[in-house]
Design a protein around this motif. Structure first.
Motif, PDB file in Angstrom:
ATOM      1  N   UNK B 167       0.815  -1.214   0.000  1.00 10.11           N
ATOM      2  CA  UNK B 167       0.000   0.000   0.000  1.00 10.11           C
ATOM      3  C   UNK B 167       0.856   1.274   0.000  1.00 10.11           C
ATOM      4  N   UNK B 168       2.053   1.223   0.569  1.00 16.43           N
ATOM      5  CA  UNK B 168       2.913   2.410   0.534  1.00 16.43           C
ATOM      6  C   UNK B 168       3.898   2.315  -0.642  1.00 16.43           C
ATOM      7  N   UNK B 169       4.602   1.193  -0.724  1.00 16.81           N
ATOM      8  CA  UNK B 169       5.444   0.975  -1.905  1.00 16.81           C
ATOM      9  C   UNK B 169       6.897   1.386  -1.765  1.00 16.81           C
ATOM     10  N   UNK B 239      11.515  -7.523  -0.508  1.00 14.91           N
ATOM     11  CA  UNK B 239      12.410  -6.382  -0.687  1.00 14.91           C
ATOM     12  C   UNK B 239      12.235  -5.774  -2.075  1.00 14.91           C
ATOM     13  N   UNK B 240      12.124  -6.659  -3.074  1.00 13.89           N
ATOM     14  CA  UNK B 240      11.960  -6.189  -4.451  1.00 13.89           C
ATOM     15  C   UNK B 240      10.744  -5.289  -4.633  1.00 13.89           C
ATOM     16  N   UNK B 241       9.730  -5.536  -3.830  1.00 12.21           N
ATOM     17  CA  UNK B 241       8.491  -4.779  -4.016  1.00 12.21           C
ATOM     18  C   UNK B 241       8.621  -3.335  -3.546  1.00 12.21           C
ATOM     19  N   UNK B 242       9.689  -3.063  -2.845  1.00 14.75           N
ATOM     20  CA  UNK B 242       9.900  -1.689  -2.368  1.00 14.75           C
ATOM     21  C   UNK B 242      10.663  -0.876  -3.412  1.00 14.75           C
ATOM     22  N   UNK B 243      10.059   0.190  -3.830  1.00 12.10           N
ATOM     23  CA  UNK B 243      10.754   1.111  -4.722  1.00 12.10           C
ATOM     24  C   UNK B 243      11.240   2.306  -3.933  1.00 12.10           C
ATOM     25  N   UNK B 244      11.340   3.430  -4.626  1.00  6.57           N
ATOM     26  CA  UNK B 244      11.619   4.696  -3.954  1.00  6.57           C
ATOM     27  C   UNK B 244      10.480   5.636  -4.321  1.00  6.57           C
ATOM     28  N   UNK B 245       9.941   6.292  -3.326  1.00  5.04           N
ATOM     29  CA  UNK B 245       8.881   7.244  -3.614  1.00  5.04           C
ATOM     30  C   UNK B 245       9.463   8.560  -4.104  1.00  5.04           C
ATOM     31  N   UNK B 539       9.291   4.842  -7.927  1.00  2.00           N
ATOM     32  CA  UNK B 539      10.368   4.578  -8.878  1.00  2.00           C
ATOM     33  C   UNK B 539      11.027   3.242  -8.520  1.00  2.00           C
ATOM     34  N   UNK B 540      11.381   2.485  -9.530  1.00  2.83           N
ATOM     35  CA  UNK B 540      12.151   1.238  -9.353  1.00  2.83           C
ATOM     36  C   UNK B 540      11.416   0.152  -8.570  1.00  2.83           C
ATOM     37  N   UNK B 541      10.090   0.240  -8.482  1.00  3.30           N
ATOM     38  CA  UNK B 541       9.371  -0.846  -7.830  1.00  3.30           C
ATOM     39  C   UNK B 541       9.621  -2.130  -8.629  1.00  3.30           C
ATOM     40  N   UNK B 542       9.946  -3.205  -7.949  1.00  2.00           N
ATOM     41  CA  UNK B 542      10.243  -4.525  -8.545  1.00  2.00           C
ATOM     42  C   UNK B 542      11.591  -4.612  -9.254  1.00  2.00           C
ATOM     43  N   UNK B 543      12.338  -3.528  -9.300  1.00  2.00           N
ATOM     44  CA  UNK B 543      13.638  -3.577  -9.989  1.00  2.00           C
ATOM     45  C   UNK B 543      14.628  -4.396  -9.164  1.00  2.00           C
ATOM     46  N   UNK B 544      15.598  -5.034  -9.840  1.00  3.45           N
ATOM     47  CA  UNK B 544      16.647  -5.721  -9.091  1.00  3.45           C
ATOM     48  C   UNK B 544      17.481  -4.724  -8.296  1.00  3.45           C
ATOM     49  N   UNK B 545      18.047  -5.194  -7.178  1.00  9.49           N
ATOM     50  CA  UNK B 545      18.997  -4.392  -6.420  1.00  9.49           C
ATOM     51  C   UNK B 545      20.394  -4.618  -6.996  1.00  9.49           C
ATOM     52  N   UNK B 546      21.336  -3.733  -6.659  1.00  7.89           N
ATOM     53  CA  UNK B 546      22.692  -3.888  -7.216  1.00  7.89           C
ATOM     54  C   UNK B 546      23.251  -5.296  -7.017  1.00  7.89           C
ATOM     55  N   UNK B 547      23.024  -5.895  -5.838  1.00  5.63           N
ATOM     56  CA  UNK B 547      23.594  -7.223  -5.595  1.00  5.63           C
ATOM     57  C   UNK B 547      22.869  -8.318  -6.369  1.00  5.63           C
TER      58      UNK B 547
END
Lengths: 195, 558
Positions: B167-169, B239-245, B539-547
């Protein structure tokens, strides 16, 4: 001396020229010219500051073109310039003539030569070379074949003389509108944001 | 600009008179050409490595960290400063003066002196000063609600609630991300020759992607400080589901108007990509599979997309219904016909809402990276080349361009009060663009030149008093007040997507439509307008992290 970026030189000179009363399109030329000069290691912001502070040469008061307007008028016709020298009257900021023709050279992929009593300049795409001292004097402009002896512009930040930068900043603030409750409302999030 | 038809294209590009309307721009969706996605594709293709050489954050969550992106030729480092911000000072407004975290993207690997210098300036944001060793300056605030929940759960050794995350993202919300020579950061020309950073906003997008990692690292750090050995880490799928607002306000809106050649480059690239796909004679089983997969993701995205804004609520209802209709239409076999993507787009134009139509044209690009991804290289443009005015053009020639490219503007009557109700200006308070009510507020005489259609009409009238063969150089020497507008017209002559074809000072104009268009090009989703002039996004919701980059499939997240 403040160290500023080319983008800041461009923006501050554009806003200062507008704050001085120049038309937006002329203010844009002031910004881009200052930027071009600075990228070639020349005091572009200072030249704009000097021009704007000199009421005696302001074209809106005198009815005669200032250094910026003269350079702009020449550059607007740049594609008509050939080997036949075009005469340019003395201006207080001859650097601004250089800037306009240098930018025309970049945009057109064409080279120009400016000559004056004590020296000259070759303005080729992404390249500038200057001979002798540049002082207020009459100039001539011709189109030439580009040579390979100039130096390329550099994009790094550079210092601008304190008093001139302060003057430009003060002029640039003349285009700002004081805040009102109405203007603050709805421009962004509320002042407290805890969600 | 090269105006020859794209060699692969046989379907014409969509007409600017449709594409450049705010209702459509305000329904734009992220796609393969969005800058976040092109950035991550490039990082993946060039095998960039990532590390975190510095983590000096104390038990209160105060300190700094460095995140590096190491490429074949260059290294960039996010220098992050974590602060202890009292709740009452937390504000997303640009006019705020304190934040939970502040950041600079450094060109290279910073040494102790660099970090010391940045620590004195970056936390102050606009009141500080960075140097041309830095590429961007930005800040972020925590989502207080989600932050506390995640810290508490992880500290107990449990996982956060998936629904709350959904709900927050995001754990942190950025506001302004400054680059391109602002506040001392490196000028755009510094980046122009670099492979990855020459694409528009890639430096800013890299900073934001690394900030996302920092937000996760910090929340896990705080959980460890609270729960000690009991503390858990977030499960990778969650973790992947968290983007940046991000909160984006009016300040961003004038950008697209002030960069007409760049806007044209972005729009032309997107429209060319759409036309290339529409020109395909068939859809292979593999292409269909990718499309259906992305369609399913779009439905999932639409289902979880929340907004309480009266304009956005019905748009979301329409989008969800459109995606159902689209799915049914595909089930009925539309992709079996000749030129299936073209048929689908044509069908959408008479069947779906603007949201649905724009979602579809974004989705059809998904299977065709080989066909469209090269267009990224056309999205940066040298604006200095087209800035020059050709003063040898005649007044007649300029008039013909106006008749051809600005008929939408000259048709507008700006006389009625509502047609010139607004004025764009820069506020003294924060040097930020704002929108005023011309008939009610002072300051109209200090208007910024964003009244494009009205200025065009004034120019048109002025030119009607000139002899046709008069050179523009002569006209402009006498009438410099038209110089700005003449420049726009000459830029537009060969750039059909350079102008937003609307009256930008009309009472009914919605700035959020301009913001949405630009943010979709960045790659944002979950647009949530909070008024007619500011919007929250993810932004970047579901995107891979650097690692995860080394093992993640290329560009398979959005």
């Amino acid at each position: 001396m403040p160290v500023v970026t080319l983008a800041e030189i461009d923006a501050t000179c554009r806003k200062a020229a507008r704050g001085h009363g120049c038309a937006w399109g002329m203010a844009e030329e002031a910004g881009k010219s200052a930027r071009w000069l600075a990228s070639h290691g020349l005091p572009g912001a200072e030249a704009i500051a000097d021009m704007l502070s000199d009421g005696a040469q302001c074209c809106r008061r005198t009815g005669r073109p200032c250094a910026l307007a003269r350079g702009v008028a020449l550059a607007d016709r740049a594609t008509l310039i050939d080997a036949q020298p075009i005469a340019i009257d003395t201006t207080a900021q001859p650097l601004l003539i250089l800037a306009q023709m240098g930018r025309a050279a970049d945009a057109l992929g064409q080279a120009f030569a400016l000559e004056w009593e004590t020296g000259g300049a070759t303005l080729a795409p992404q390249s500038l070379s200057i001979r002798g001292q540049l002082t207020p004097s009459a100039m001539t402009c011709t189109a030439i074949d580009p040579g390979a002896d100039g130096t390329a512009p550099l994009a790094h930040s550079r210092p601008v003389k304190d008093a001139r930068w302060t003057a430009l900043t003060a002029l640039s603030h003349r285009i700002l509108v004081p805040a009102s409750d109405a203007s603050r409302a709805g421009a962004g999030a509320g002042t407290h944001d805890s969600d | 600009m090269d105006t020859r038809p794209d060699p692969i294209t046989i379907v014409p590009l969509r007409n600017p008179s449709e594409v450049m309307r705010l209702a459509r721009m305000g329904s734009a969706h992220q796609n393969r050409l969005s800058f976040m996605r092109s950035l991550l594709r490039s990082l993946k293709r060039e095998n960039w490595c990532f590390d975190r050489p510095v983590w000096q954050v104390d038990a209160q969550g105060v300190g700094h960290a460095v995140y590096r992106a190491i490429g074949p030729r260059r290294t960039y480092s996010l220098v992050a400063f974590a602060h202890d911000l009292p709740d009452h000072m937390r504000s997303d407004r640009v006019i705020a003066t304190a934040w939970d975290a502040t950041f600079a993207l450094f060109d290279g690997t910073p040494d102790a002196d660099d970090i010391a210098r940045l620590s004195r300036n970056v936390p102050k944001q606009e009141a500080g000063r960075i140097s041309d060793r830095e590429l961007s300056l930005s800040r972020a605030n925590r989502s207080v609600r989600l932050w506390a929940h995640v810290v508490d759960r992880l500290a107990e050794g449990a996982q956060p609630d998936a629904e709350q995350i959904e709900s927050v993202g995001y754990l942190m919300r950025t506001t302004a991300v400054y680059g391109s020579g602002k506040f001392g950061a490196a000028d755009r020309a510094v980046l122009a020759e670099r492979t990855i950073m020459s694409a528009p906003f890639h430096a800013e997008m890299l900073a934001v992607w690394l900030i996302r990692s920092f937000s996760l690292d910090l929340v896990e750090h705080m959980a460890r400080m609270k729960g000690g050995d009991r503390a858990a880490r977030i499960d990778p799928p969650l973790r992947r589901r968290l983007g940046i607002g991000n909160s984006t306000g009016l300040g961003m809106a004038p950008f697209l108007v002030n960069h007409p050649a760049l806007l044209n480059a972005w729009m032309t690239a997107r429209e060319t990509a759409i036309a290339r796909v529409r020109a395909l004679p068939d859809a292979t089983p593999q292409s269909r599979a990718v499309f259906l997969n992305r369609l399913a993701r779009a439905r999932e995205n639409a289902a979880g997309w929340r907004s309480e804004h009266p304009v956005q609520i019905p748009k979301l209802d329409h989008l969800r219904a459109d995606l159902d209709r689209l799915t049914a239409h595909i089930d009925a076999g539309v992709l079996d016909q000749v030129a299936p993507w073209d048929a689908l787009v044509r069908w959408s134009e008479t069947t779906l809402s603007m949201e649905g139509q724009e979602q579809l044209v974004a989705l059809i690009l998904e299977p065709y990276g080989d066909l469209v991804d090269d267009l990224i290289s056309t999205m940066a443009t040298d604006e200095t080349a087209c800035f020059r005015i050709d003063g040898t053009m005649s007044v007649d020639a300029l008039r013909r361009i106006i008749a051809d490219a600005y008929d939408w503007a000259t048709r507008i009557d700006h006389g009625p009060a509502d047609a010139c109700a607004r004025f764009w200006y820069v506020s003294e308070e924060k040097l930020e663009p704002r929108l005023g009510q011309r008939h009610e507020e002072p300051g109209g005489e200090l208007e910024e030149p964003l009244d494009i259609s009205r200025a065009l009409c004034a120019l048109d009238v002025a030119l009607s008093g000139e002899a046709g063969e008069t050179l523009l150089a002569d006209f402009l020497l006498r009438c410099p007040e038209y110089r700005h507008t003449v420049r726009r017209v000459q830029i537009a002559a060969s750039r059909p997507y350079s102008e937003i074809r609307e009256n930008l000072i009309d009472a009914t104009m919605l700035p959020i439509d301009i913001l949405r268009c630009k943010l979709a090009f960045f790659g944002a989703n979950r647009f949530d307008p909070r008024s007619d002039r500011w919007v929250r996004i993810c932004l970047y919701r579901n995107a891979p992290f650097p690692d995860e980059m080394a093992d993640a499939p290329e560009d398979d997240w959005a």
